[in-house]
Design a protein around this motif. Structure first.
Motif, short mmCIF file in Angstrom:
data_model
loop_
_atom_site.label_atom_id
_atom_site.label_comp_id
_atom_site.label_asym_id
_atom_site.label_seq_id
_atom_site.Cartn_x
_atom_site.Cartn_y
_atom_site.Cartn_z
N UNK A 194 20.54 74.90 10.39
CA UNK A 194 19.66 74.29 11.40
C UNK A 194 20.45 73.77 12.60
N UNK A 195 21.73 73.44 12.40
CA UNK A 195 22.56 73.02 13.54
C UNK A 195 22.66 74.13 14.59
N UNK A 247 29.91 68.11 14.10
CA UNK A 247 30.31 69.50 13.91
C UNK A 247 29.12 70.33 13.46
N UNK A 248 29.10 71.59 13.91
CA UNK A 248 28.05 72.52 13.50
C UNK A 248 28.36 73.00 12.08
N UNK A 249 27.60 72.49 11.09
CA UNK A 249 27.91 72.77 9.69
C UNK A 249 26.75 73.41 8.93
N UNK A 265 12.57 70.07 7.88
CA UNK A 265 13.32 68.82 7.77
C UNK A 265 14.80 69.03 8.13
N UNK A 266 15.33 70.21 7.84
CA UNK A 266 16.71 70.50 8.21
C UNK A 266 16.89 70.52 9.71
N UNK A 267 16.00 71.21 10.42
CA UNK A 267 16.09 71.26 11.88
C UNK A 267 15.85 69.88 12.48
N UNK A 268 14.91 69.14 11.89
CA UNK A 268 14.64 67.78 12.36
C UNK A 268 15.92 66.93 12.30
N UNK A 269 16.63 67.02 11.17
CA UNK A 269 17.88 66.28 11.03
C UNK A 269 18.90 66.73 12.08
N UNK A 270 18.99 68.03 12.33
CA UNK A 270 19.95 68.54 13.31
C UNK A 270 19.64 68.02 14.71
N UNK A 271 18.35 67.96 15.05
CA UNK A 271 17.96 67.45 16.37
C UNK A 271 18.36 65.99 16.52
N UNK A 272 18.17 65.20 15.46
CA UNK A 272 18.39 63.76 15.55
C UNK A 272 19.86 63.39 15.31
#
Length: 589
Positions: free
Chosen positions: A18-19, A13-15, A42-49
């Motif tokens: 960065x999601x 889910x988009x929460x 790091x937030x965007x990195x997590x969203x990508x992965x």
């Protein structure tokens, strides 16, 4: 490409802020995003992965920001569409700036996401957040990007990224930049974010030229006795390639191309002038000086080329110029070149002009063109390579021509002073051109980016470069090895920044000082760098250094065989130190 496989997350889910950015990258159709990691995103990195699962797009790791951007640059030259880039705060942006400038000067589309430590000083974590936060971070590159923005909310992020993509892909294309605040990325969404239909924000279709302007150009060209076509920045699309050939044949026009911009016309065609170079060669200068009408199709430095050809003659040809490049000229750098005197300005991309111009010309009766004494094709007539001596660039070109046999190759880069006459261009994907900005170190990254876009196409990507160019961006090789991107790198090693030795020799001679000192501060020797060893450590297959011209073709054949099997291969060729560079070369260019 073999992407890194992520452990599947149960949370799709988009929460988070960065999601939203990650979701937009997917909906925009970005296939790959190249990064060198940093805590600011790091937030965007997590969203990508973990939100996207590292699929559509996939992350590509490179070991330096200059190569991160160069890989995206090479990809865009082949794919014709942007690759994503993420740069870490102000420090990563500064490291990638030269490559961004290259992309700007080369007019390639690129979507760059940046990040910054929290703008709100009250929530900055510690000293590093302070160092990695800059006021108006986009100001660092604003003079050489199409558009930049630093949104302050998830909803604004949607607008910023859609606009950035649209600007990047609108001709003249170029990089766009969006900086995302760390807190914006890491804060939870307070409400659902609606992402609109992406197709409603697509780049505009390229404008077509006015009919009356095309008719005027057609009349002038039809009446010309000695027309010349200058082809600069041009599409790699086969249809545009064939249209350029049809236009030259309809007009009986001589064609001059440029090594900076990639293959744009068959160099073996009888109407093609001298082999393409980075500068106007003496033979092409004579062809241009004889012209009574010149059609410039996206030629970059039109004023200087015309000055070279017509300064001594006291006359000038009628000039027709098709380009939209003027729309991004801002005066900050000299990428706009000298202001050209033009009789007919056509405000459209050069390749957009081809079809209506061909149609307009078909309605004219073409007068017969006078015979010319300089109408031979520039196809190479290579003799046998002489074995038993140190190789030259000409030997490399001839050996590559022989080694390719029936393979389809794509030259992603060639060295300065490349003897283009030794290797013909017969297809728009035979050669991709230079980096735009003329720095040092983009070659490996751009070659690997183009290889990524070429994977599965049936073409073998080949990057030919000097030792200085290679060493400046050598770590990019790890990216190709890790992601199994097949590519052949050939390094012509003269253990020097020799073109600059020539420059120092010229200054010393002009000042009556000893030219023997030209090597100081130029030679890459004592110790010599083990280029093949460096490539091996970065995951490439290599072989012993080639020091005999008679061994080049066999080495190239081995390399091409390995790349056809999916491998990454490097060949180091130790060339004659002064090959292709001399005061005579400097005086001609």
């Amino acid at each position: 490409m073999e992407r890194d496989i992520a452990v599947k997350s149960a949370d799709d889910q988009m929460k988070w802020g960065s999601d939203v950015a990650a979701e937009l990258l997917r909906r925009l159709g970005i296939e790959y995003v190249c990064i060198n990691p940093g805590s600011s995103f790091r937030g965007l990195h997590d969203s990508m992965v973990n939100y996207l699962g590292n699929e559509e797009p996939s992350l590509i790791l490179s070991l330096h920001e200059e190569s991160v951007v160069a890989i995206a640059h090479g990809y865009a030259k082949v794919a014709g569409k942007p690759m994503g880039v993420i740069l870490h705060s102000n420090v990563g942006l500064m490291l990638g700036m030269m490559s961004i400038f290259n992309a700007w000067c080369d007019r390639v589309p690129m979507l760059i996401l940046g990040a910054t430590g929290a703008v709100d000083t009250a929530v900055r974590r510690n000293w590093i957040d302070w160092l990695h936060t800059s006021r108006d971070q986009g100001a660092l590159i604003r003079n050489f990007v199409k558009w930049d923005e630093q949104p302050t909310s998830p909803t604004a992020t949607v607008d910023a990224m859609l606009r950035a993509y649209m600007h990047a892909c609108t001709a003249p294309c170029g990089p766009s930049y969006v900086a995302l605040d760390r807190r914006l990325q890491e804060d939870a969404l307070s409400k659902p974010i609606e992402i609109p239909d992406i197709s409603l924000f697509a780049p505009p279709h390229p404008p077509k030229p006015a009919t009356e302007v095309v008719e005027r150009a057609a009349t002038l060209l039809a009446q010309a006795q000695r027309p010349v076509i200058l082809i600069g920045r041009a599409s790699h699309a086969p249809a545009a390639w064939h249209a350029r050939v049809a236009l030259a044949e309809m007009l009986g026009a001589r064609v001059i191309t440029d090594l900076r911009f990639g293959a744009s016309f068959p160099t073996t065609h009888p109407l093609h002038g001298a082999p393409p170079d980075l500068f106007l060669t003496p033979r092409n200068r004579r062809i241009l000086a004889d012209a009574d009408a010149v059609l410039s199709l996206g030629w970059d430095d039109l004023a200087d080329v015309m000055r070279q050809a017509f300064t001594d003659s006291g006359r000038r040809a009628t000039v027709i110029h098709a380009s939209v490049d003027y729309q991004v000229h801002n005066g900050w750098s000299g990428d706009h070149q000298r202001l050209a005197a033009i009789d007919v300005r056509i405000a459209c991309e050069a390749d957009v002009l081809l079809e209506p111009l061909l149609h307009a010309l078909s309605k004219h009766d073409m007068p017969p063109k006078p015979a010319t004494t300089d109408r031979t094709a520039s196809a190479p007539q290579p003799g046998p390579i002489v074995a038993g001596r140190k190789p030259t660039l000409l030997d490399i070109g001839q050996a590559l021509l022989a080694a390719r046999a029936d393979r389809k190759l794509c030259l992603a880069r060639v060295p300065l002073n490349w003897p283009a006459g030794a290797y013909p261009f017969e297809d728009p994907m035979d050669y991709l051109g230079y980096d735009g900005g003329g720095g040092v170190g983009s070659g490996p990254g751009m070659t690997i980016g183009s290889a990524l876009a070429l994977k599965g196409s049936g073409r073998i990507p080949v990057g030919l470069m000097g030792d200085g160019e290679f060493i400046g961006g050598a770590t990019a090789l790890w990216t190709a090895a890790h992601y199994r991107i097949p590519v052949l790198i050939v390094v012509a090693n003269n253990r020097s920044y020799y073109t600059d030795e020539v420059q120092q020799e010229a200054v010393a001679v002009a000042r009556g000082r000893p030219p023997e000192n030209k090597w100081i501060g130029q030679r890459i020797d004592e110790p010599a760098i083990n280029i093949a060893g460096l490539a091996s450590d970065l995951g490439f297959a290599t072989e012993p250094v080639v020091r005999d011209s008679g061994d080049i073709q066999t080495a190239l054949e081995r390399g091409l065989d390995e790349v056809e099997k999916g491998g990454c291969y490097l060949i180091e060729i130790e060339i004659e130190p002064s090959d292709g560079s001399s005061l005579d070369w400097l005086n001609h260019h």
